[in-house]
Write an enzyme that holds these catalytic residues in place. Structure first.
Site, PDB file in Angstrom:
ATOM      1  N   THR A  13       6.968   1.335   0.520  1.00 53.82           N
ATOM      2  CA  THR A  13       5.546   1.062   0.776  1.00 53.82           C
ATOM      3  C   THR A  13       4.876   0.698  -0.536  1.00 53.82           C
ATOM      4  O   THR A  13       5.453   0.871  -1.610  1.00 53.82           O
ATOM      5  CB  THR A  13       4.798   2.301   1.317  1.00 53.82           C
ATOM      6  OG1 THR A  13       4.665   3.256   0.242  1.00 53.82           O
ATOM      7  CG2 THR A  13       5.509   2.919   2.491  1.00 53.82           C
ATOM      8  N   ASP A  14       3.654   0.242  -0.450  1.00 54.12           N
ATOM      9  CA  ASP A  14       2.856   0.102  -1.665  1.00 54.12           C
ATOM     10  C   ASP A  14       2.273   1.480  -2.007  1.00 54.12           C
ATOM     11  O   ASP A  14       2.414   2.453  -1.243  1.00 54.12           O
ATOM     12  CB  ASP A  14       1.769  -0.968  -1.466  1.00 54.12           C
ATOM     13  CG  ASP A  14       1.342  -1.560  -2.803  1.00 54.12           C
ATOM     14  OD1 ASP A  14       1.593  -0.923  -3.858  1.00 54.12           O
ATOM     15  OD2 ASP A  14       0.761  -2.658  -2.823  1.00 54.12           O
TER      16      ASP A  14
END
Ligand code: BGC
Length: 758
Positions: free
Chosen positions: A285-286
């Protein structure tokens, strides 16, 4: 015939052998990982999915605590924001020596345009239109980063962007899908070099998946609402190109897509990415994106952890929701353990491919780092990239190049600026090692008497200044007032034959969380430029910035404009070479420069309307107060020399699905300097089952010519280049009339017609 058969048979045998070798390697990896996973507890598997940050460069809340203790407990799969052989060895030692299963860590970092040797920002690199060069910069970055202990880079950013208000346009390759896809591929190749097990490669991470560049109103992190057609045709191909080039990982993005945040978007991360595109690598994920799902409003902590793992996020960057929630979710039967097994396996596979199970340290040593980092060849490359990235936007009466013996006043906050030169996302880069333009001038011309005045601060606006400084811009107070600074500059201009003004944005005004609603040069600097203009002296304007700016006044009022972007470690030296004609600029814009913010989004491959603009009719598509055209179009960039394009000749005007269309022009250097031109090929499908853009880039060629020299260049197209998503969303070509254009930019082109028959 025999010979031909032999070649074919040999090729099959070789292909067969390599397929067998690959299958053999995969089988070995699978059995290794299967055996390893059979010994792992559920907690240890979940631990692999955790990606905390250590060190600096955070882009969100600092949530990662007690990281070393967590590594020891097997609760960490990788780390980011730390490097150097010693720091990496220290953390890897904990994983290898103190954990039960001795599983090595991944070490990631935002190596965006170089690691320690900083190249121009990606938008500038794309303006080189030089794919081998771009690949070489990524290769050099991989060599440095891997020597510094990293095995994973959060790059390339391949988000197509048509809105320069978005600060992150600096990090990408601009607005065009076709060019963006080529750049994406070149960068992945540079980082991974087709063999992740080699110690000098790093795993690429394609980001931000997906459509992050289309944030509404250009405001960072904002929502994206987009038709499937627009996604497939314009925004998704560069991610696909990077994946097809073998990128080992993908980063899911912050934004929502049509109501479903990317990090919770099963359609995106599983149905499209894995099922349709066949991606087998890992997804991270970011930064805190799983936690942010709560702000998006799709669930509480357990719910968003469940959504994320089920959607297809394998690794949780910083939120720590996986290590806090997944075990409970499995126990309560909300999440099947197969989701965790699958994510864990993908992460272990990445580690395996990187050779970490053979050598968790990948041969790092201080000696190797000293040899690789900022080595002479990398600095030469950084200068080459900076030279080729600059775009000449205006050059009235060939005022450039200047004679170094002219009386020149160098004015502006960027003249002596080193910090901004290396741009945003240059975390490991040491700006003190960047040569400012002023230092380069002193080195290249030690006896010239160049005058200098700063003239203005980058920013005068106290509100903005405080905001930027709070986050590390370090724009310091001046002892002189703005008016006194201008007076000093005007006095210097008065004594000069010509003024070189170096203005623009500070690097913190671009990049993440740096959207702007006003794209002009900041006010204080503009006041300075107006005061210089009033002296009547000719003005060369150098620009340092990370996005298209609105430059209508400047275009009218200064004599020459050179876009230098944030040029990197060797940017200053390169600018000096261009100013005095040691290098003839050849860069071309990869993003349209609007006349004003109201025109945004403005991009070259737009569609026609039913009422195209016409001067003499009222009810046509236009603004009352500004033309439809941009100030500088996509593909635009001048040279110190001039090029002429002959009319296009086609080998045939009718092609069928298996034909090759060859379009040839003769390009001539009609000016006085050696120069490089980027000839661009566009097409237009005149009639389609759905409307088609007025132009689409389909190729380019870079040609170097001496004065008076001509070269004939040929572009080859096939029906495959004419494909698009038809009325039934089938990716295909349609017979009919096409236009083909070849030219120096997206508006100044020669034209020819051809037909496709089936
Ligand atoms: C950015 C990513 C970056 C990550 C890690 C995020 O805020 O959006 O591009 O890779 O931080 O630093």
């Amino acid at each position: 015939m025999k010979k031909y058969r032999l070649i074919v048979v040999t090729c099959f045998v070789i292909a067969g052998l390599s397929v067998n070798a690959q299958t053999g390697r995969d089988a070995k990896m699978n059995s290794y990982i299967k055996a390893l996973m059979s010994r792992m507890t559920l907690e240890e598997k979940i631990g692999q999915l955790n990606l905390p940050t250590v060190g600096f460069d955070i882009t969100g809340p600092v949530l990662s605590k007690d990281v070393e203790q967590k590594i020891e407990k097997g609760l960490v799969g990788g780390l980011f924001n730390t490097f150097t052989p010693d720091a990496i060895r220290k953390q890897q030692d904990i994983a290898i020596k103190k954990t039960r299963l001795k599983i090595p860590l991944l070490f990631g970092y935002d190596v965006i345009h170089g690691h320690k040797t900083i190249f121009p920002i990606p938008l500038g690199l794309s303006a080189t239109w030089d794919l081998p060069l771009i690949e070489r910069t990524a290769r050099a970055a991989a060599e440095e980063a891997s020597a510094d202990g990293l095995n994973w880079v959060f790059s390339p950013m391949v988000d197509i962007a048509r809105d320069p208000r978005w600060g992150r346009v600096a990090e990408g390759a601009g607005e065009d899908t076709w060019l963006g896809s080529q750049v994406a591929k070149a960068m992945v190749q540079g980082y991974q070099n087709n063999d992740l097990s080699k110690n000098n490669t790093v795993m690429a991470c394609v980001k931000h998946f997906a459509l992050y560049g289309a944030a509404e109103a250009g405001r960072d992190y904002n929502i994206v609402d987009m038709s499937e057609r627009k996604m497939l045709e314009y925004y998704l191909p560069p991610y696909k190109a990077a994946i097809d080039a073998g990128a080992g990982s993908v980063m899911s993005s912050f934004n929502e897509i049509n109501g479903v945040p990317a990090a919770a978007n099963k359609w995106l991360l599983t149905d499209l990415l894995r099922t349709k595109w066949g991606f087998t690598g890992m997804v991270a994920t970011d930064y805190t994106a799983i936690m942010e799902l709560m702000n998006h409003g799709v669930g509480d902590e357990p719910m968003v952890a469940e959504l994320a793992i089920k959607a297809g996020d394998d690794m949780d960057m910083v939120s720590e929701f996986y290590i806090n929630q997944l075990k409970k979710l499995v126990e309560s039967k909300r999440v099947d353990v197969s989701y965790i097994d699958q994510a864990c396996r993908r992460i272990l596979e990445a580690k395996y491919k990187l050779g970490l199970f053979d050598d968790p340290y990948r041969g790092i040593s201080n000696d190797r780092a000293a040899k690789e980092i900022m080595s002479a060849d990398k600095l030469v490359l950084a200068k080459e990239a900076a030279l080729k990235s600059m775009v000449l936007l205006k050059n009235e009466n060939n005022i450039l190049p200047l004679s170094s013996t002219a009386k020149i006043a160098f004015i502006g906050p960027m003249i002596k600026d080193q910090r901004d030169l290396i741009g945003n996302w240059s975390g490991a880069g040491d700006w003190k090692k960047a040569q400012s333009l002023w230092d380069a001038l002193q080195t290249q011309y030690p006896t010239n008497n160049f005058m200098y005045a700063k003239g203005a601060k980058v920013i005068d606006d106290t509100l903005l200044l405080n905001k930027l400084n709070r986050f590390g811009a370090n724009i310091l107070p001046e002892t002189l007032s703005p008016a006194q600074m201008i007076d000093e500059a005007v006095a210097a201009a008065g004594k000069a034959d010509v003024v070189v003004a170096f203005l623009g944005e500070s690097c913190t005004m671009t990049g993440e969380a740096s959207s702007r609603s006003d794209l002009s040069i900041p006010e204080g600097q503009k006041a300075l430029l107006k005061a210089i203009k009033a002296t009547g002296k000719p003005i060369i304007l150098l620009l340092m910035n990370g996005r298209p700016l609105t430059l209508a006044w400047e275009n009218e009022n200064v004599n020459a404009i050179l876009e230098t972007w944030f040029g990197g470690t060797c940017g200053g030296d390169a600018i000096a070479d261009v100013l005095f004609g040691k290098y003839n600029p050849s860069g071309k814009l990869t993003m349209t420069f609007p006349r004003n913010v109201g025109q945004i989004p403005i991009y070259y491959n737009a569609k026609n309307t039913g009422r195209p603009f016409s001067e003499n009719e009222k009810f046509t598509s236009k603004y009352l107060d500004v033309p439809n055209t941009p100030l500088y179009p996509f593909g635009y960039g001048l040279s110190y020399t001039t090029f002429s394009y002959s009319p296009i000749t086609l080998n045939k005007t009718m092609i069928n699905a298996s034909d090759k269309l060859e379009a040839t022009i003769t390009l001539t250097n009609t000016g006085k300097f050696d120069g490089e031109e980027t000839a661009q090929l566009y097409i237009r499908d005149v009639i389609g089952s759905v409307t088609r853009p007025v132009k689409e880039l389909k190729g380019f060629q870079k040609v170097f010519l001496k004065p008076g020299e001509s070269k004939s260049i040929t572009f080859t197209l096939t029906a495959n280049d004419l494909k698009f998503y038809d009325i039934n969303m089938k990716y295909t070509y349609e017979p009919g009339a096409f236009k083909l254009f070849i030219g120096t930019n997206s508006t100044n082109v020669k034209e020819a017609d051809f037909k496709l028959t089936l």
